[in-house]
Motif scaffolding. Structure first.
Motif, PDB file in Angstrom:
ATOM      1  N   ARG A  54      -2.271  63.594  55.355  1.00  0.00           N
ATOM      2  CA  ARG A  54      -3.685  63.292  55.170  1.00  0.00           C
ATOM      3  C   ARG A  54      -4.342  64.444  54.424  1.00  0.00           C
ATOM      4  O   ARG A  54      -4.084  65.608  54.714  1.00  0.00           O
ATOM      5  CB  ARG A  54      -4.366  63.073  56.513  1.00  0.00           C
ATOM      6  CG  ARG A  54      -3.986  61.754  57.125  1.00  0.00           C
ATOM      7  CD  ARG A  54      -4.749  61.538  58.418  1.00  0.00           C
ATOM      8  NE  ARG A  54      -4.433  60.252  58.970  1.00  0.00           N
ATOM      9  CZ  ARG A  54      -5.333  59.321  59.225  1.00  0.00           C
ATOM     10  NH1 ARG A  54      -6.598  59.537  58.978  1.00  0.00           N
ATOM     11  NH2 ARG A  54      -4.968  58.163  59.727  1.00  0.00           N
ATOM     12  N   PRO A  64      -9.304  63.398  48.915  1.00  0.00           N
ATOM     13  CA  PRO A  64      -9.004  63.087  47.518  1.00  0.00           C
ATOM     14  C   PRO A  64      -9.737  64.057  46.597  1.00  0.00           C
ATOM     15  O   PRO A  64     -10.725  64.679  46.990  1.00  0.00           O
ATOM     16  CB  PRO A  64      -9.538  61.661  47.350  1.00  0.00           C
ATOM     17  CG  PRO A  64     -10.620  61.551  48.373  1.00  0.00           C
ATOM     18  CD  PRO A  64     -10.192  62.411  49.532  1.00  0.00           C
ATOM     19  N   TRP A  69     -11.673  59.316  44.677  1.00  0.00           N
ATOM     20  CA  TRP A  69     -12.052  58.431  45.779  1.00  0.00           C
ATOM     21  C   TRP A  69     -12.748  57.157  45.310  1.00  0.00           C
ATOM     22  O   TRP A  69     -12.561  56.101  45.900  1.00  0.00           O
ATOM     23  CB  TRP A  69     -12.870  59.163  46.836  1.00  0.00           C
ATOM     24  CG  TRP A  69     -14.120  59.841  46.367  1.00  0.00           C
ATOM     25  CD1 TRP A  69     -14.232  61.131  45.932  1.00  0.00           C
ATOM     26  CD2 TRP A  69     -15.435  59.271  46.291  1.00  0.00           C
ATOM     27  NE1 TRP A  69     -15.534  61.399  45.581  1.00  0.00           N
ATOM     28  CE2 TRP A  69     -16.292  60.276  45.797  1.00  0.00           C
ATOM     29  CE3 TRP A  69     -15.959  58.028  46.587  1.00  0.00           C
ATOM     30  CZ2 TRP A  69     -17.650  60.070  45.600  1.00  0.00           C
ATOM     31  CZ3 TRP A  69     -17.318  57.816  46.396  1.00  0.00           C
ATOM     32  CH2 TRP A  69     -18.144  58.838  45.903  1.00  0.00           C
ATOM     33  N   LEU A  76     -10.517  54.105  44.606  1.00  0.00           N
ATOM     34  CA  LEU A  76     -10.077  53.301  45.741  1.00  0.00           C
ATOM     35  C   LEU A  76     -11.200  52.412  46.281  1.00  0.00           C
ATOM     36  O   LEU A  76     -11.000  51.680  47.243  1.00  0.00           O
ATOM     37  CB  LEU A  76      -9.557  54.201  46.868  1.00  0.00           C
ATOM     38  CG  LEU A  76      -8.315  55.031  46.574  1.00  0.00           C
ATOM     39  CD1 LEU A  76      -7.912  55.822  47.804  1.00  0.00           C
ATOM     40  CD2 LEU A  76      -7.166  54.154  46.105  1.00  0.00           C
ATOM     41  N   MET A 110     -13.921  53.561  47.676  1.00  0.00           N
ATOM     42  CA  MET A 110     -14.480  54.196  48.864  1.00  0.00           C
ATOM     43  C   MET A 110     -15.960  54.500  48.624  1.00  0.00           C
ATOM     44  O   MET A 110     -16.370  54.804  47.502  1.00  0.00           O
ATOM     45  CB  MET A 110     -13.704  55.480  49.187  1.00  0.00           C
ATOM     46  CG  MET A 110     -12.250  55.224  49.548  1.00  0.00           C
ATOM     47  SD  MET A 110     -11.208  56.722  49.586  1.00  0.00           S
ATOM     48  CE  MET A 110     -11.940  57.653  50.914  1.00  0.00           C
ATOM     49  N   THR A 166      -7.624  60.684  52.850  1.00  0.00           N
ATOM     50  CA  THR A 166      -6.670  59.676  52.406  1.00  0.00           C
ATOM     51  C   THR A 166      -5.276  60.126  52.827  1.00  0.00           C
ATOM     52  O   THR A 166      -5.076  61.277  53.203  1.00  0.00           O
ATOM     53  CB  THR A 166      -6.691  59.518  50.870  1.00  0.00           C
ATOM     54  OG1 THR A 166      -6.360  60.776  50.271  1.00  0.00           O
ATOM     55  CG2 THR A 166      -8.033  59.041  50.372  1.00  0.00           C
ATOM     56  N   ILE A 222      -2.558  58.364  46.325  1.00  0.00           N
ATOM     57  CA  ILE A 222      -3.467  58.376  47.473  1.00  0.00           C
ATOM     58  C   ILE A 222      -3.796  56.949  47.883  1.00  0.00           C
ATOM     59  O   ILE A 222      -3.851  56.039  47.051  1.00  0.00           O
ATOM     60  CB  ILE A 222      -4.774  59.167  47.213  1.00  0.00           C
ATOM     61  CG1 ILE A 222      -5.603  58.542  46.098  1.00  0.00           C
ATOM     62  CG2 ILE A 222      -4.476  60.633  46.937  1.00  0.00           C
ATOM     63  CD1 ILE A 222      -7.029  59.055  46.034  1.00  0.00           C
ATOM     64  N   HIS A 250      -6.172  54.913  51.263  1.00  0.00           N
ATOM     65  CA  HIS A 250      -6.957  55.070  52.490  1.00  0.00           C
ATOM     66  C   HIS A 250      -6.028  54.850  53.683  1.00  0.00           C
ATOM     67  O   HIS A 250      -5.254  53.884  53.696  1.00  0.00           O
ATOM     68  CB  HIS A 250      -8.116  54.076  52.513  1.00  0.00           C
ATOM     69  CG  HIS A 250      -9.143  54.419  53.532  1.00  0.00           C
ATOM     70  ND1 HIS A 250      -8.943  54.239  54.882  1.00  0.00           N
ATOM     71  CD2 HIS A 250     -10.380  54.972  53.404  1.00  0.00           C
ATOM     72  CE1 HIS A 250      -9.997  54.652  55.549  1.00  0.00           C
ATOM     73  NE2 HIS A 250     -10.894  55.094  54.678  1.00  0.00           N
TER      74      HIS A 250
END
Length: 192
Positions: free
Chosen positions: A56, A59, A64, A67, A69, A75, A95, A97
């Motif tokens: 984990r 990003p 980010w 994705l 987000m 991530t 990457i 989530h």
């Protein structure tokens, strides 16, 4: 996997950078047919993946949004070297989530040194988005990570490295895969 604040946000473009376009060798690697993994395998006698880490992490600031987000959040990040004939030729950074791993990318946690490309291209439910391209300079966090991973044979004599990224979608989930082409790839002929 920490972020360096010294690189611009908008490096990525939907077209190959002119320096890559005019260097046909890099352009063929960046946009060739089939998966990059399959093409690297075909261009070498031996191909393998070296897992650098999977954990984990936050990003990078230009990742980010890819994705979908709402804001920066942790991530699952996977970093590998793709190695042809015992020579690292690509640094890859993925990457996703963490919630998406269980839903749509369950194989990711157990992937280990298996190529991600095989799993993605074998699944008909996976759709790849358009490529984005960049020439990353030595201050970019991904180039710095690649340099660190190549401690025995560091990246020297280049100002910028060609890179590409794309988003893979499966169900409601997205995965961002970024590939940085290392100078040693110049020694391998891209398959047509």
């Amino acid at each position: 996997m920490t972020e360096s604040p010294s690189y611009p946000r908008s490096l990525w473009r939907s077209a190959l950078p002119p320096a890559v376009v005019y260097d046909r060798h890099w352009a063929l690697w960046a946009v060739g047919a089939n998966s990059l993994t399959a093409r690297l395998h075909a261009a070498s006698s031996t191909f393998r993946v070296q897992l650098l880490g999977q954990k984990r992490a936050m990003p990078l600031r230009d990742e980010w949004r890819c994705l979908g987000m709402a804001g920066p959040a942790e991530t699952l990040a996977r970093e590998v070297l793709l190695i042809c004939d015992d020579i690292p030729v690509v640094y890859a950074h993925t990457i996703v989530h963490p919630r998406s791993v269980a839903l749509d990318w369950p194989f990711l946690k157990a992937l280990g040194t298996q190529p991600l490309g095989h799993s993605l291209f074998a699944d008909p439910r996976v759709a790849r988005g358009d490529f984005e391209f960049a020439l990353l300079d030595t201050h970019h966090p991904l180039v710095r990570r690649a340099h660190h991973a190549l401690s025995d044979a560091p990246i020297t004599g280049v100002e910028r490295l060609p890179a590409r990224r794309s988003v893979f979608r499966r169900g409601a989930s997205a995965m961002l895969v970024t590939e940085v082409f290392l100078p040693a790839l110049a020694g391998f002929k891209p398959p047509r």
